[in-house]
Design a protein around this motif. Structure first.
Motif, short mmCIF file in Angstrom:
data_model
loop_
_atom_site.label_atom_id
_atom_site.label_comp_id
_atom_site.label_asym_id
_atom_site.label_seq_id
_atom_site.Cartn_x
_atom_site.Cartn_y
_atom_site.Cartn_z
N ARG A 259 1.02 -1.18 -0.32
CA ARG A 259 0.32 0.23 0.04
C ARG A 259 0.68 0.83 0.24
N ARG A 260 1.92 1.24 1.06
CA ARG A 260 2.84 2.17 0.43
C ARG A 260 3.55 2.13 -0.63
N GLU A 261 3.57 2.01 -1.49
CA GLU A 261 3.99 1.15 -2.99
C GLU A 261 2.93 2.86 -3.20
N VAL A 262 2.19 1.79 -3.43
CA VAL A 262 0.95 2.97 -4.55
C VAL A 262 1.17 4.22 -3.55
N ALA A 263 1.04 4.48 -2.90
CA ALA A 263 0.76 6.47 -1.87
C ALA A 263 1.63 6.48 -2.50
N ASN A 264 3.29 6.40 -2.31
CA ASN A 264 4.46 6.86 -3.26
C ASN A 264 4.10 7.07 -4.28
N ALA A 265 3.93 5.68 -4.86
CA ALA A 265 3.53 6.21 -6.89
C ALA A 265 2.48 7.37 -7.12
N TYR A 266 1.60 7.63 -6.24
CA TYR A 266 0.26 8.69 -6.34
C TYR A 266 1.15 10.59 -5.95
N ASN A 267 2.11 10.03 -4.31
CA ASN A 267 2.86 11.45 -4.49
C ASN A 267 3.62 11.63 -5.26
N THR A 268 4.80 10.98 -5.96
CA THR A 268 5.37 11.43 -6.63
C THR A 268 4.80 11.85 -8.33
N ALA A 269 3.77 10.94 -8.56
CA ALA A 269 3.53 12.07 -9.47
C ALA A 269 2.35 13.46 -9.63
N PHE A 270 1.53 13.52 -8.50
CA PHE A 270 0.92 14.82 -8.18
C PHE A 270 1.69 15.59 -7.05
N ALA A 271 3.23 15.49 -7.24
CA ALA A 271 3.89 16.24 -6.35
C ALA A 271 3.92 17.96 -7.07
N ASN A 272 3.46 18.37 -8.08
CA ASN A 272 4.29 20.01 -8.55
C ASN A 272 2.48 19.61 -9.19
N THR A 273 1.37 19.07 -8.57
CA THR A 273 -0.31 19.47 -9.15
C THR A 273 -0.91 20.54 -8.27
N PRO A 274 -0.79 21.83 -8.24
CA PRO A 274 -1.14 22.18 -7.35
C PRO A 274 -2.63 22.87 -6.65
N GLN A 275 -3.36 22.21 -8.21
CA GLN A 275 -4.94 21.69 -7.29
C GLN A 275 -5.32 19.93 -6.64
N ILE A 276 -4.15 19.62 -6.15
CA ILE A 276 -3.81 18.35 -5.33
C ILE A 276 -3.19 18.82 -4.40
N ILE A 277 -3.83 18.49 -3.03
CA ILE A 277 -3.09 18.06 -1.34
C ILE A 277 -2.47 16.68 -1.37
N THR A 278 -1.75 16.64 -1.18
CA THR A 278 -1.59 15.01 -1.27
C THR A 278 -1.44 14.32 0.77
N PRO A 279 -1.29 13.46 1.14
CA PRO A 279 -1.75 12.76 2.15
C PRO A 279 -0.45 12.99 2.97
#
Length: 375
Positions: A259-279
Motif C-alpha cells: 500500500r505504501r508503494e502505491v501511495a508513494n507512486a501517487y505522491n510522486t505523480a501529484f507532487a507538482n500538481t497545484p490542485q492536489i494536496i497529497t496525504p
C-alpha cells in the motif's frame, strides 16, 4: 488491463487460496465453528504482533467500541469527546449507550482529532476520549494520552483503519497504534488492511482486570457458564474468520508495504500538481494507507469523480456528511455547530484506489486520468 477496484479482494484471495481453502476445510471438518482453537491462537498471535497483553476478539468493530465503553463503566449523560470526521460507528455507539457525543475538530494535515480541540472541550462531565486513527495515519496519541492523564479521562482508540501503524514517542520508544489507550478497538471488515471474509473485530488492553471484564461483557456478561454478573452482549469472532485472519496476519507488514508503494507512486505523480494536496505523513509515524485521500484545491470534486467513472476509475468520498451534521444526532448535540476544518474537508476530499494487488498499468491509468481532467 485488469479492471480497477477500490480494494481488489478477489485478486488478493487468489494469492493465498490454497492456505485459506485448506484452513477453512479444517474448520468444517472439526465442526468447531464457535470459539474453536484458531480463535485463541489468533488472539495470541495478534497480541504478539501488537505488543499488547490481551486481545479479545468480537463480532465487528462497532461492537468493539460499544463493549469498550461498557467495560469502562461509562454512564448515561457522561460526555465522550470524539472527532466528527469519521465513520458513523464511532459516534453511533456513544449515543446508543445514552452517553453524550462531544464533537471536536481535526488536524487539517492528518485528518485526525486535534489535541488542542480536545482540551478546550473538556468539562466536569467528560469521561472519555475516542481518537480515530483515520485513513491509516495515527492521531497525535502521545499528546492525547498526556491530556487524558492530566484530566483523569479514559482513552479508547478507534484503530479500525490503522492496524499495523506505529508511533514513536518523544523519548524515542515506538509502539503500535491502538496500544496506547486504556482500550484499543479494531475492525476486520474485509476491506481493512487486516480483513477477514465476513465481519469481525477485536479489543486490546494491557489491563488484566479490564480484559477480564471485556471478555465477560462480550459473552452475555458471564463470569462462568450460566452465571451472568452484569448485562452483556453476544459478540464473538467465528472460527472460520479466525483462520483467515491468522493467514493474513502473517502478511500484514507485506500488505502495508504494498500500500505504501502505491501511495508513494501517487505522491510522486501529484507532487507538482497545484490542485492536489497529497496525504501528510508525520515523521514519527508509519502511515499504513487504509485509504489514499487527496484534498482538491480549485477543482470540482463531483465533476472529477464523474470523469473518473467514465474512465473506469472508481473513487470514494469518505465522509460527505460529518457526524455532527447527521440527522441521528438532532436534539443530542448541536448539529449546526461550527467545526471549520471538518466542514471544509468534507467538501474537498476524495479517495483513490489503493490495495495490495495494484499494478503499474492501473496506477498509470489512474494518474493519467486525473491529470487529464485537471489539465
Amino acid at each position: 488491463m485488469v479492471p480497477i477496484q477500490m480494494v481488489d479482494l478477489k485478486r488478493q484471495y487468489s494469492k493465498i487460496k490454497p492456505q485459506v481453502d485448506a484452513a477453512i476445510q479444517d474448520v468444517l471438518e472439526s465442526a468447531a465453528f464457535i470459539n474453536g482453537a484458531p480463535v485463541q491462537q489468533f488472539s495470541q498471535e495478534l497480541g504478539q504482533y501488537l505488543g499488547t497483553k490481551h486481545v479479545i476478539p468480537c463480532a465487528n468493530g462497532t461492537d468493539a467500541l460499544q463493549i469498550a465503553m461498557m467495560a469502562l463503566g461509562l454512564e448515561p449523560g457522561d460526555e465522550v469527546i470524539t472527532p466528527s470526521f469519521t465513520f458513523i460507528a464511532t459516534a453511533e455507539v456513544i449515543a446508543l449507550l445514552r452517553l453524550k457525543p462531544v464533537f471536536v475538530d481535526i488536524d487539517p494535515k492528518t485528518y485526525c482529532i486535534d489535541p488542542q480541540a480536545i482540551e478546550k472541550a473538556i468539562t466536569p462531565k467528560t469521561k472519555a476520549i475516542v481518537p480515530v486513527h483515520l485513513y491509516g495515519h495515527s492521531a497525535d496519541i502521545e499528546a492525547i494520552m498526556d491530556i487524558a492523564q492530566r484530566h483523569n479521562l479514559y482513552v479508547i482508540e478507534d484503530n479500525a483503519q490503522a492496524i499495523g501503524s506505529h508511533y514513536t514517542k518523544k523519548d524515542g520508544t515506538t509502539k503500535k497504534v491502538g496500544t496506547f489507550g486504556h482500550i484499543g478497538c479494531t475492525s476486520f471488515f474485509p476491506s481493512k488492511n487486516l480483513g477477514c471474509y465476513g465481519d469481525g473485530g477485536a479489543l486490546f488492553t494491557d489491563d488484566d482486570a479490564l480484559a477480564a471484564k471485556i471478555r465477560m461483557i462480550a459473552n452475555h456478561g458471564q463470569s462462568q457458564r450460566y452465571y451472568h454478573d452484569e448485562v452483556g452482549v453476544n459478540s464473538r469472532l467465528d472460527t472460520v474468520q479466525a483462520v483467515v485472519l491468522r493467514i493474513k496476519l502473517q502478511l500484514l507488514d507485506q500488505y502495508i508495504a504494498s500500500r505504501r508503494e502505491v501511495a508513494n507512486a501517487y505522491n510522486t505523480a501529484f507532487a507538482n500538481t497545484p490542485q492536489i494536496i497529497t496525504p501528510y505523513q508525520a515523521p514519527n509515524q508509519l502511515h499504513v494507507f487504509h485509504q489514499y485521500t487527496l484534498q482538491l484545491e480549485g477543482a470540482d470534486r463531483n465533476k472529477l469523480q464523474a470523469y473518473l467513472a467514465e474512465k473506469q476509475v472508481p473513487s470514494m468520498i469518505y465522509y460527505p456528511v460529518p457526524a455532527h451534521r447527521q440527522k441521528m444526532f438532532e436534539g443530542m448535540t448541536a448539529t449546526n455547530m461550527l467545526l471549520p476544518v471538518t466542514d471544509a474537508l468534507t467538501g474537498k476530499c476524495i479517495s483513490l484506489p489503493i490495495h495490495t494487488e495494484m499494478d503499474r498499468d492501473q496506477l498509470d491509468h489512474i494518474i493519467y486520468s486525473i491529470k487529464s481532467f485537471l489539465n
